[in-house]
Design a protein around this motif. Structure first.
Motif, PDB file in Angstrom:
ATOM      1  N   PRO A   1       0.838  -1.201   0.000  1.00 55.68           N
ATOM      2  CA  PRO A   1       0.000   0.000   0.000  1.00 55.68           C
ATOM      3  C   PRO A   1       0.873   1.251   0.000  1.00 55.68           C
ATOM      4  CG  PRO A   1       0.151  -0.893   2.201  1.00 55.68           C
ATOM      5  CD  PRO A   1       0.893  -1.849   1.302  1.00 55.68           C
ATOM      6  N   ALA A   2       0.262   2.402  -0.026  1.00 55.07           N
ATOM      7  CA  ALA A   2       0.991   3.667   0.056  1.00 55.07           C
ATOM      8  C   ALA A   2       0.855   4.186   1.488  1.00 55.07           C
ATOM      9  CB  ALA A   2       0.422   4.663  -0.941  1.00 55.07           C
ATOM     10  N   PRO A   3       1.772   3.796   2.378  1.00 49.92           N
ATOM     11  CA  PRO A   3       1.642   4.168   3.782  1.00 49.92           C
ATOM     12  C   PRO A   3       2.106   5.589   4.047  1.00 49.92           C
ATOM     13  CG  PRO A   3       3.667   2.975   3.473  1.00 49.92           C
ATOM     14  CD  PRO A   3       2.965   2.993   2.135  1.00 49.92           C
ATOM     15  N   GLU A   4       1.677   6.120   5.196  1.00 43.64           N
ATOM     16  CA  GLU A   4       2.245   7.379   5.659  1.00 43.64           C
ATOM     17  C   GLU A   4       3.623   7.046   6.188  1.00 43.64           C
ATOM     18  OE1 GLU A   4       0.196   9.954   8.351  1.00 43.64           O
ATOM     19  OE2 GLU A   4      -1.750   9.374   7.526  1.00 43.64           O
ATOM     20  N   GLN A   5       4.617   7.855   5.820  1.00 45.21           N
ATOM     21  CA  GLN A   5       5.962   7.534   6.266  1.00 45.21           C
ATOM     22  C   GLN A   5       6.301   8.253   7.566  1.00 45.21           C
ATOM     23  OE1 GLN A   5       7.867   8.845   2.714  1.00 45.21           O
ATOM     24  NE2 GLN A   5       8.737  10.612   3.700  1.00 45.21           N
TER      25      GLN A   5
ATOM     26  N   LEU B   1      18.479   6.694   3.640  1.00 45.63           N
ATOM     27  CA  LEU B   1      17.297   6.216   4.354  1.00 45.63           C
ATOM     28  C   LEU B   1      16.341   5.526   3.399  1.00 45.63           C
ATOM     29  CD1 LEU B   1      16.637   9.302   6.635  1.00 45.63           C
ATOM     30  CD2 LEU B   1      17.614   7.099   7.322  1.00 45.63           C
ATOM     31  N   LEU B   2      15.722   4.460   3.880  1.00 45.26           N
ATOM     32  CA  LEU B   2      14.738   3.706   3.116  1.00 45.26           C
ATOM     33  C   LEU B   2      13.412   3.765   3.851  1.00 45.26           C
ATOM     34  CD1 LEU B   2      16.866   0.520   2.336  1.00 45.26           C
ATOM     35  CD2 LEU B   2      16.560   2.549   0.918  1.00 45.26           C
TER      36      LEU B   2
ATOM     37  N   GLY C   1       5.480   2.247   6.243  1.00 52.90           N
ATOM     38  CA  GLY C   1       6.011   3.603   6.271  1.00 52.90           C
ATOM     39  C   GLY C   1       7.202   3.803   7.185  1.00 52.90           C
ATOM     40  N   TRP C   2       7.684   2.750   7.837  1.00 55.03           N
ATOM     41  CA  TRP C   2       8.824   2.843   8.742  1.00 55.03           C
ATOM     42  C   TRP C   2      10.051   3.321   7.970  1.00 55.03           C
ATOM     43  CZ3 TRP C   2       9.415   2.705  13.817  1.00 55.03           C
ATOM     44  CH2 TRP C   2      10.688   2.494  14.350  1.00 55.03           C
TER      45      TRP C   2
END
Length: 103
Positions: A30-34, A52-53, A59-60
């Motif tokens: 999905p497109a999570p909040e990061q 950073l990844l 979103g982590w």
């Protein structure tokens, strides 16, 4: 039907050049909040990160394998969240830890 040596149907490959099977892990991401643009684990340990990844499942945000902590890979091992991308907005690649390749 043509099978390769491990029994996978050759016609089922999803890559245009036919070299690698399509990674279905990308389809379920999905497109999570990061999270914040920092590696929290590196901050606690006093380590510097190189890049950073962001986990495409939750979103982590964590440091990459080129960083001393390799916290993004650690996150994968703990959660089985398979796909990450760079936090850099101009980056389009994604990495699947299950298949150990870009997808």
């Amino acid at each position: 039907m043509t099978l390769n040596i491990d029994g996978t149907e050759v016609g089922a490959r999803g890559c245009l050049n036919g070299q690698a099977p399509r990674c279905k892990h990308v389809d379920i991401s999905p497109a999570p909040e990061q999270a914040l643009p920092q590696c929290g684990a590196c901050l606690i340990l006093g380590l510097a990160w190189t890049r950073l990844l962001v986990c495409l499942t939750c979103g982590w945000v964590a440091c990459c394998d080129d960083s001393p902590g390799t916290h993004a890979r650690e996150h994968y091992r703990e959660t089985d969240h398979p796909v990450v991308t760079s936090l850099d907005a101009e980056t389009t690649w994604r990495w699947c830890y299950v298949h150990e390749r870009t997808v």
